[in-house]
Design a protein around this motif. Structure first.
Motif, PDB file in Angstrom:
ATOM      1  N   CYS A 192     -29.847  -4.781 -99.692  1.00 27.87           N
ATOM      2  CA  CYS A 192     -29.502  -5.628 -98.549  1.00 27.87           C
ATOM      3  C   CYS A 192     -28.083  -5.318 -98.077  1.00 27.87           C
ATOM      4  O   CYS A 192     -27.123  -5.471 -98.840  1.00 27.87           O
ATOM      5  CB  CYS A 192     -29.604  -7.102 -98.932  1.00 27.87           C
ATOM      6  N   PRO A 193     -27.906  -4.894 -96.827  1.00 28.35           N
ATOM      7  CA  PRO A 193     -26.559  -4.531 -96.348  1.00 28.35           C
ATOM      8  C   PRO A 193     -25.563  -5.680 -96.398  1.00 28.35           C
ATOM      9  O   PRO A 193     -24.405  -5.470 -96.772  1.00 28.35           O
ATOM     10  CB  PRO A 193     -26.818  -4.081 -94.904  1.00 28.35           C
ATOM     11  N   THR A 194     -25.992  -6.891 -96.019  1.00 30.40           N
ATOM     12  CA  THR A 194     -25.022  -7.992 -96.009  1.00 30.40           C
ATOM     13  C   THR A 194     -24.657  -8.437 -97.419  1.00 30.40           C
ATOM     14  O   THR A 194     -23.523  -8.853 -97.669  1.00 30.40           O
ATOM     15  CB  THR A 194     -25.563  -9.185 -95.199  1.00 30.40           C
ATOM     16  N   PHE A 195     -25.597  -8.354 -98.356  1.00 32.06           N
ATOM     17  CA  PHE A 195     -25.255  -8.690 -99.737  1.00 32.06           C
ATOM     18  C   PHE A 195     -24.293  -7.654-100.321  1.00 32.06           C
ATOM     19  O   PHE A 195     -23.337  -8.001-101.023  1.00 32.06           O
ATOM     20  CB  PHE A 195     -26.514  -8.773-100.615  1.00 32.06           C
ATOM     21  N   ARG A 196     -24.552  -6.387-100.032  1.00 38.78           N
ATOM     22  CA  ARG A 196     -23.660  -5.339-100.542  1.00 38.78           C
ATOM     23  C   ARG A 196     -22.257  -5.484 -99.966  1.00 38.78           C
ATOM     24  O   ARG A 196     -21.267  -5.096-100.604  1.00 38.78           O
ATOM     25  CB  ARG A 196     -24.247  -3.968-100.195  1.00 38.78           C
ATOM     26  N   LEU A 197     -22.175  -6.055 -98.787  1.00 38.15           N
ATOM     27  CA  LEU A 197     -20.874  -6.237 -98.147  1.00 38.15           C
ATOM     28  C   LEU A 197     -20.162  -7.487 -98.658  1.00 38.15           C
ATOM     29  O   LEU A 197     -18.955  -7.457 -98.935  1.00 38.15           O
ATOM     30  CB  LEU A 197     -21.074  -6.341 -96.632  1.00 38.15           C
ATOM     31  N   GLU A 198     -20.904  -8.591 -98.800  1.00 32.20           N
ATOM     32  CA  GLU A 198     -20.293  -9.887 -99.129  1.00 32.20           C
ATOM     33  C   GLU A 198     -20.395 -10.264-100.603  1.00 32.20           C
ATOM     34  O   GLU A 198     -19.627 -11.113-101.074  1.00 32.20           O
ATOM     35  CB  GLU A 198     -20.954 -10.985 -98.287  1.00 32.20           C
ATOM     36  N   HIS A 199     -21.366  -9.702-101.341  1.00 33.43           N
ATOM     37  CA  HIS A 199     -21.599 -10.050-102.746  1.00 33.43           C
ATOM     38  C   HIS A 199     -21.771 -11.553-102.916  1.00 33.43           C
ATOM     39  O   HIS A 199     -21.247 -12.162-103.855  1.00 33.43           O
ATOM     40  CB  HIS A 199     -20.451  -9.540-103.626  1.00 33.43           C
ATOM     41  N   GLU A 259     -26.108 -14.379 -98.783  1.00 30.45           N
ATOM     42  CA  GLU A 259     -26.191 -13.251 -97.854  1.00 30.45           C
ATOM     43  C   GLU A 259     -27.195 -12.205 -98.339  1.00 30.45           C
ATOM     44  O   GLU A 259     -27.129 -11.054 -97.927  1.00 30.45           O
ATOM     45  CB  GLU A 259     -24.810 -12.620 -97.684  1.00 30.45           C
ATOM     46  N   SER A 260     -28.131 -12.619 -99.188  1.00 33.18           N
ATOM     47  CA  SER A 260     -29.182 -11.728 -99.683  1.00 33.18           C
ATOM     48  C   SER A 260     -30.541 -12.242 -99.216  1.00 33.18           C
ATOM     49  O   SER A 260     -30.680 -13.414 -98.843  1.00 33.18           O
ATOM     50  CB  SER A 260     -29.159 -11.683-101.214  1.00 33.18           C
ATOM     51  N   PRO A 261     -31.576 -11.392 -99.228  1.00 28.31           N
ATOM     52  CA  PRO A 261     -32.916 -11.882 -98.879  1.00 28.31           C
ATOM     53  C   PRO A 261     -33.371 -13.016 -99.796  1.00 28.31           C
ATOM     54  O   PRO A 261     -33.939 -14.012 -99.336  1.00 28.31           O
ATOM     55  CB  PRO A 261     -33.795 -10.640 -99.040  1.00 28.31           C
ATOM     56  N   ARG A 262     -33.133 -12.876-101.103  1.00 31.14           N
ATOM     57  CA  ARG A 262     -33.522 -13.926-102.033  1.00 31.14           C
ATOM     58  C   ARG A 262     -32.808 -15.233-101.712  1.00 31.14           C
ATOM     59  O   ARG A 262     -33.426 -16.312-101.703  1.00 31.14           O
ATOM     60  CB  ARG A 262     -33.196 -13.491-103.476  1.00 31.14           C
ATOM     61  N   GLY A 263     -31.521 -15.145-101.429  1.00 34.50           N
ATOM     62  CA  GLY A 263     -30.762 -16.345-101.091  1.00 34.50           C
ATOM     63  C   GLY A 263     -31.228 -16.965 -99.788  1.00 34.50           C
ATOM     64  O   GLY A 263     -31.329 -18.197 -99.674  1.00 34.50           O
TER      65      GLY A 263
END
Length: 442
Positions: free
Chosen positions: A41-48, A52-56
């Motif tokens: 996921c690009p936004t999760f990799r950016l924000e950690h 900001e993840s699909p699961r979240g």
């Protein structure tokens, strides 16, 4: 939306149809929370950040639909930040239809919003999906920038001045890199396929073949018509060069993707119906992968991305492009990777050009940040996602950067221009057509 329609909308706003919460919960409940989606996921990799993840985001949707969580600005912001690149779907062992879930959640959100909050968003999308309005709005954004308003604008703001500023910068960047608009004298959108072939084939190198097949319909899109004139012109020339009859129904319109991904599903479906009627029984081909992905959702439209169409063309197999000693990097849009066959047809086409060094752009497995209107409405995140690709381009210094999606082309060209990198951003069809022209430069 015309002025009269907008007045009627304000006087008596229509109720929006929306999916039932239980239907969305069934989609969400397919998620087993394994976390395989997080690394892609690009936004999760950016924000950690989990939200900001699909699961979240699935957890937030479940909490919202079961009334465990309020639809707070924080919750809605996390849902808005989703690019809908759907990289998570390829990684998901449970086969969660995340794109369908996110579109449904956004549709339900719009249906539950008061009309006075929905209307500005719908009006903005209606303007963007009409080329004549886009050509007026983009220069206005540039004027605001020249007036110094850009220095006062918050990069994350979604106010109208801020949106116009970013729209103007994005739309006009490709022209600085070298794209040109087509001459209307060269081609009329109402001309027959035989007329267009005669008008365009006089300066092309190989003889055209007999046009015995029924014409294909060339889909022009909305934003592409205002920003990618060179790609449209190249597609027309290439089809004529190969003797493939085509026409451009004047009644065609926006594909509907902009509206669908913002939660206006009924408007998107209306646009699909308009295009189905305009193209009739024709096979539809287009050069914007996101548009083709949207058109393929309609059972009434037989749509194919132009690279895939040409890769299977017998006429192209007989063509002899001129050699080109150059290095190109291929950007693979998320929408292209979701189409049948993925990006393979792009490399097949480019492989027809002798001496051309073709390599994928590093980081093609991650979204560039364009994502429809995302590059305008979430510019801070979009630029952060673009930076690794700009870093690769600074290092590799290709002669050309190729991509098959309109929004990606705008985003990449704007980033290159701001970084001072004079790398032309082209559609693969543009490069192939140049090498088939009799007056192509060595």
């Amino acid at each position: 939306m015309s002025l009269s329609r907008q007045v009627r909308f304000l006087a008596q706003p229509p109720r929006l149809a929306a999916p039932e919460p239980d239907t969305l919960l069934q989609l969400a409940d397919q998620c087993v929370k394994c976390g395989y989606c997080l690394p892609v996921c690009p936004t999760f990799r950016l924000e950690h950040t989990e939200a900001e993840s699909p699961r979240g985001r699935i957890a937030l949707i479940q909490g919202w639909l079961t009334d465990s969580l309020p639809a707070s600005p924080v919750l809605l912001r996390h849902l808005d930040q989703c690019l809908e690149c759907r990289a998570c779907e390829a990684a998901c062992p449970s086969l969660v239809h995340f794109g369908r879930l996110m579109d449904g959640a956004r549709t339900l959100r719009q249906a539950r919003s008061p009309w006075w909050r929905r209307w500005p968003r719908l009006a903005w999308l209606d303007l963007l999906s009409q080329p004549r309005w886009l050509l007026l709005l983009a220069p206005l954004g540039l004027l605001l920038r020249k007036a110094g308003i850009g220095r006062l604008s918050n990069p994350s703001s979604r106010s109208w001045p801020s949106l116009l500023l970013r729209l103007g910068a994005a739309v006009h960047a490709p022209r600085r890199v070298g794209a040109s608009m087509p001459s209307q004298a060269e081609h009329s959108s109402n001309s027959s396929p035989h007329d267009s072939s005669r008008a365009l084939s006089s300066d092309l190198s190989a003889p055209t073949t007999a046009a015995s097949a029924p014409p294909v319909g060339l889909f022009l899109g909305c934003i592409a018509r205002a920003t990618q004139g060179a790609s449209i012109d190249a597609a027309r020339r290439l089809l004529a060069q190969l003797g493939i009859p085509f026409d451009e129904p004047s009644a065609q319109g926006c594909c509907g993707a902009l509206h669908r991904h913002h939660g206006f599903t009924a408007a998107a479906n209306r646009q699909l119906a308009v295009n189905a009627k305009a193209f009739g029984e024709r096979r539809v081909i287009g050069f914007s992968s996101a548009c083709m992905l949207e058109l393929q959702t309609s059972e009434a439209i037989s749509a194919q991305e132009i690279c895939a169409f040409l890769a299977n063309s017998q006429a192209l197999a007989q063509a002899r492009p001129r050699p080109l000693s150059a290095r190109v990097l291929v950007h693979e849009p998320c929408s292209q990777r979701l189409l049948p066959g993925g990006a393979s047809a792009i490399y097949q086409l480019l492989g027809r050009i002798p001496a051309l060094d073709v390599q994928p752009l590093p980081g093609n497995d991650s979204c560039c940040g364009a994502a429809g209107t995302y590059l305008i409405e979430h510019s801070h995140t979009a630029l952060a996602l673009l930076e690794p690709k700009l870093g690769a381009l600074r290092t590799l210094q290709p002669d050309y950067l190729l991509t098959t999606n309109t929004g990606c082309a705008l985003h990449l060209a704007s980033g290159l221009a701001n970084a001072g990198l004079a790398i032309p951003v082209l559609h693969p069809v543009e490069l192939l057509e140049r090498q088939l022209r009799a007056d192509a430069e060595d």
